[in-house]
Design a protein around this motif. Structure first.
Motif, PDB file in Angstrom:
ATOM      1  N   VAL A   2       0.841  -1.203   0.000  1.00 16.63           N
ATOM      2  CA  VAL A   2       0.000   0.000   0.000  1.00 16.63           C
ATOM      3  C   VAL A   2       0.874   1.250   0.000  1.00 16.63           C
ATOM      4  CG1 VAL A   2      -1.723   1.298   1.298  1.00 16.63           C
ATOM      5  CG2 VAL A   2      -1.926  -1.177   1.099  1.00 16.63           C
ATOM      6  N   VAL A   3       1.929   1.239   0.787  1.00 16.23           N
ATOM      7  CA  VAL A   3       2.827   2.394   0.859  1.00 16.23           C
ATOM      8  C   VAL A   3       3.483   2.638  -0.493  1.00 16.23           C
ATOM      9  CG1 VAL A   3       4.930   3.281   1.936  1.00 16.23           C
ATOM     10  CG2 VAL A   3       3.234   2.066   3.315  1.00 16.23           C
ATOM     11  N   ILE A   4       3.880   1.568  -1.159  1.00 10.55           N
ATOM     12  CA  ILE A   4       4.513   1.698  -2.476  1.00 10.55           C
ATOM     13  C   ILE A   4       3.508   2.260  -3.475  1.00 10.55           C
ATOM     14  CG2 ILE A   4       5.485   0.402  -4.410  1.00 10.55           C
ATOM     15  CD1 ILE A   4       6.731  -1.471  -2.299  1.00 10.55           C
ATOM     16  N   THR A   5       2.277   1.774  -3.412  1.00 11.97           N
ATOM     17  CA  THR A   5       1.233   2.270  -4.320  1.00 11.97           C
ATOM     18  C   THR A   5       0.977   3.758  -4.092  1.00 11.97           C
ATOM     19  OG1 THR A   5       0.199   0.101  -4.340  1.00 11.97           O
ATOM     20  CG2 THR A   5      -1.162   1.947  -5.050  1.00 11.97           C
ATOM     21  N   SER A  10       1.532   9.271  -5.788  1.00 12.11           N
ATOM     22  CA  SER A  10       1.912  10.633  -5.380  1.00 12.11           C
ATOM     23  C   SER A  10       2.975  11.205  -6.299  1.00 12.11           C
ATOM     24  CB  SER A  10       2.428  10.638  -3.942  1.00 12.11           C
ATOM     25  OG  SER A  10       1.430  10.233  -3.056  1.00 12.11           O
ATOM     26  N   VAL A  11       3.992  10.420  -6.586  1.00 17.73           N
ATOM     27  CA  VAL A  11       5.081  10.896  -7.440  1.00 17.73           C
ATOM     28  C   VAL A  11       4.578  11.182  -8.846  1.00 17.73           C
ATOM     29  CG1 VAL A  11       7.256  10.212  -8.541  1.00 17.73           C
ATOM     30  CG2 VAL A  11       6.925   9.853  -6.092  1.00 17.73           C
ATOM     31  N   VAL A  12       3.786  10.253  -9.393  1.00 22.06           N
ATOM     32  CA  VAL A  12       3.261  10.452 -10.748  1.00 22.06           C
ATOM     33  C   VAL A  12       2.348  11.679 -10.785  1.00 22.06           C
ATOM     34  CG1 VAL A  12       1.737   9.466 -12.515  1.00 22.06           C
ATOM     35  CG2 VAL A  12       3.512   8.053 -11.466  1.00 22.06           C
ATOM     36  N   GLY A  13       1.476  11.826  -9.813  1.00 22.05           N
ATOM     37  CA  GLY A  13       0.583  12.989  -9.761  1.00 22.05           C
ATOM     38  C   GLY A  13       1.353  14.287  -9.653  1.00 22.05           C
ATOM     39  N   LEU A  14       2.372  14.303  -8.797  1.00 15.02           N
ATOM     40  CA  LEU A  14       3.189  15.502  -8.628  1.00 15.02           C
ATOM     41  C   LEU A  14       3.932  15.849  -9.919  1.00 15.02           C
ATOM     42  CD1 LEU A  14       4.294  17.654  -6.675  1.00 15.02           C
ATOM     43  CD2 LEU A  14       6.133  16.067  -6.131  1.00 15.02           C
ATOM     44  N   LEU A  15       4.497  14.834 -10.575  1.00 15.79           N
ATOM     45  CA  LEU A  15       5.210  15.081 -11.829  1.00 15.79           C
ATOM     46  C   LEU A  15       4.273  15.611 -12.906  1.00 15.79           C
ATOM     47  CD1 LEU A  15       7.576  11.973 -11.978  1.00 15.79           C
ATOM     48  CD2 LEU A  15       8.220  14.341 -11.520  1.00 15.79           C
ATOM     49  N   ASP A 155      -8.267  16.926  -8.595  1.00 20.26           N
ATOM     50  CA  ASP A 155      -8.487  15.661  -9.295  1.00 20.26           C
ATOM     51  C   ASP A 155      -7.359  14.673  -9.039  1.00 20.26           C
ATOM     52  OD1 ASP A 155     -10.829  16.711 -10.266  1.00 20.26           O
ATOM     53  OD2 ASP A 155     -10.041  17.100 -12.294  1.00 20.26           O
ATOM     54  N   VAL A 156      -6.137  15.171  -8.973  1.00 21.20           N
ATOM     55  CA  VAL A 156      -5.000  14.291  -8.674  1.00 21.20           C
ATOM     56  C   VAL A 156      -5.151  13.707  -7.268  1.00 21.20           C
ATOM     57  CG1 VAL A 156      -2.504  14.247  -8.212  1.00 21.20           C
ATOM     58  CG2 VAL A 156      -3.377  15.335 -10.292  1.00 21.20           C
ATOM     59  N   TRP A 157      -5.523  14.543  -6.300  1.00 19.94           N
ATOM     60  CA  TRP A 157      -5.700  14.051  -4.927  1.00 19.94           C
ATOM     61  C   TRP A 157      -6.847  13.050  -4.834  1.00 19.94           C
ATOM     62  CZ3 TRP A 157      -2.262  13.871  -1.378  1.00 19.94           C
ATOM     63  CH2 TRP A 157      -1.266  14.839  -1.327  1.00 19.94           C
ATOM     64  N   LEU A 158      -7.942  13.323  -5.547  1.00 16.72           N
ATOM     65  CA  LEU A 158      -9.061  12.372  -5.547  1.00 16.72           C
ATOM     66  C   LEU A 158      -8.655  11.054  -6.205  1.00 16.72           C
ATOM     67  CD1 LEU A 158     -12.086  14.704  -6.364  1.00 16.72           C
ATOM     68  CD2 LEU A 158     -11.512  13.632  -4.162  1.00 16.72           C
ATOM     69  N   SER A 159      -7.877  11.132  -7.282  1.00 20.53           N
ATOM     70  CA  SER A 159      -7.372   9.912  -7.930  1.00 20.53           C
ATOM     71  C   SER A 159      -6.452   9.150  -6.988  1.00 20.53           C
ATOM     72  CB  SER A 159      -6.625  10.259  -9.222  1.00 20.53           C
ATOM     73  OG  SER A 159      -7.483  10.868 -10.126  1.00 20.53           O
ATOM     74  N   LEU A 160      -5.603   9.885  -6.279  1.00 18.84           N
ATOM     75  CA  LEU A 160      -4.707   9.247  -5.309  1.00 18.84           C
ATOM     76  C   LEU A 160      -5.512   8.548  -4.222  1.00 18.84           C
ATOM     77  CD1 LEU A 160      -1.883   8.765  -4.112  1.00 18.84           C
ATOM     78  CD2 LEU A 160      -2.093  10.976  -2.984  1.00 18.84           C
TER      79      LEU A 160
END
Length: 186
Positions: A2-5, A10-15, A155-160
Motif C-alpha cells: 500500500v505504501v509503495i502504491t 503521489s510521485v506520478v501525480g506531482l510530476l 483531481d490528482v488528490w481524488l485519484s490518489l
C-alpha cells in the motif's frame, strides 16, 4: 504494498501537475511576448497616435482573443490611446522595454490584481513612423489558469485517494485469500 502504491501515485501525480504548470507558464509567456512583438511591429507601420486610435479595433482583434488578456497603449504625454482590459485589472507600465531591444522572457513582469490573482505582462516602447514613441502594455490575468490548476490538483488528490482505497481493498482481499489455507489447517 500500500505504501509503495501511494508513493507511486503521489510521485506520478506531482510530476504530471508540475509539468502541466510549467507548460501553461511557458505557453502564456510565449503568447505575451509574441503579442507584444506583434503589436510593436504593427505600431511601427502607423504614422501617428491618431492612427493607432483609428486602427484600435484591428489592433485589439489581431492580438487579443481572450478576456484574460489586456492591452493598453499610452502616448508620451500619458494619454491612453487604447484601453482594452475586459477583466478590469491594473496594468503595470514599468519597466518599459526600449523600442530597439528585443522582448524576451526576462522582460515579463508579474504583479497581483485587487483580488490577489497573478497578472503577467510586459510594457514596451514602439516608435511610430512619424517618430513619436508610444508605450504598449500587454498582460494576461492568470486567474483562469490558477482555477484550472487548482481543479487539476484536486483531481490528482481524488485519484490518489481512489487508488489508495483500491490498493487497500485489493491487499485486504489478497491477504485473506492467501491466509485461507493456514486457517483451514488450524
Amino acid at each position: 504494498a500500500v505504501v509503495i502504491t501511494v508513493a507511486c501515485f503521489s510521485v506520478v501525480g506531482l510530476l504530471l501537475f508540475n509539468e502541466l504548470s510549467r507548460r501553461i507558464y511557458i505557453h502564456d509567456q510565449t503568447n505575451i511576448i509574441l503579442d507584444a512583438r506583434h503589436l510593436r511591429r504593427l505600431a511601427t507601420e502607423l504614422q501617428s497616435p491618431d492612427d493607432l486610435i483609428a486602427h484600435k479595433d484591428r489592433l485589439i482583434a489581431l492580438v487579443l482573443g481572450d478576456n484574460a488578456n489586456g492591452l493598453r497603449v499610452i502616448d508620451r504625454n500619458g494619454r491612453v490611446l487604447i484601453d482594452h482590459v475586459p477583466m478590469g485589472y491594473a496594468l503595470s507600465t514599468r519597466p518599459v522595454v526600449p523600442a530597439n531591444e528585443r522582448i524576451v522572457p526576462a522582460s515579463i513582469q508579474s504583479w497581483k490584481d485587487r483580488n490577489g490573482d497573478d497578472i503577467r505582462g510586459v510594457a514596451t516602447a514602439a516608435t511610430l513612423q512619424g517618430g513619436e514613441t508610444v508605450t504598449i502594455v500587454v498582460a494576461r490575468s492568470l486567474a483562469d489558469r490558477t482555477l484550472l490548476l487548482d481543479r487539476y490538483r484536486r483531481d490528482v488528490w481524488l485519484s490518489l485517494l481512489g487508488g489508495l482505497l483500491v490498493a487497500v481493498s485489493l491487499s485486504f482481499v489478497l491477504v485473506r485469500r492467501a491466509l485461507r489455507p493456514l486457517r483451514a489447517m488450524a
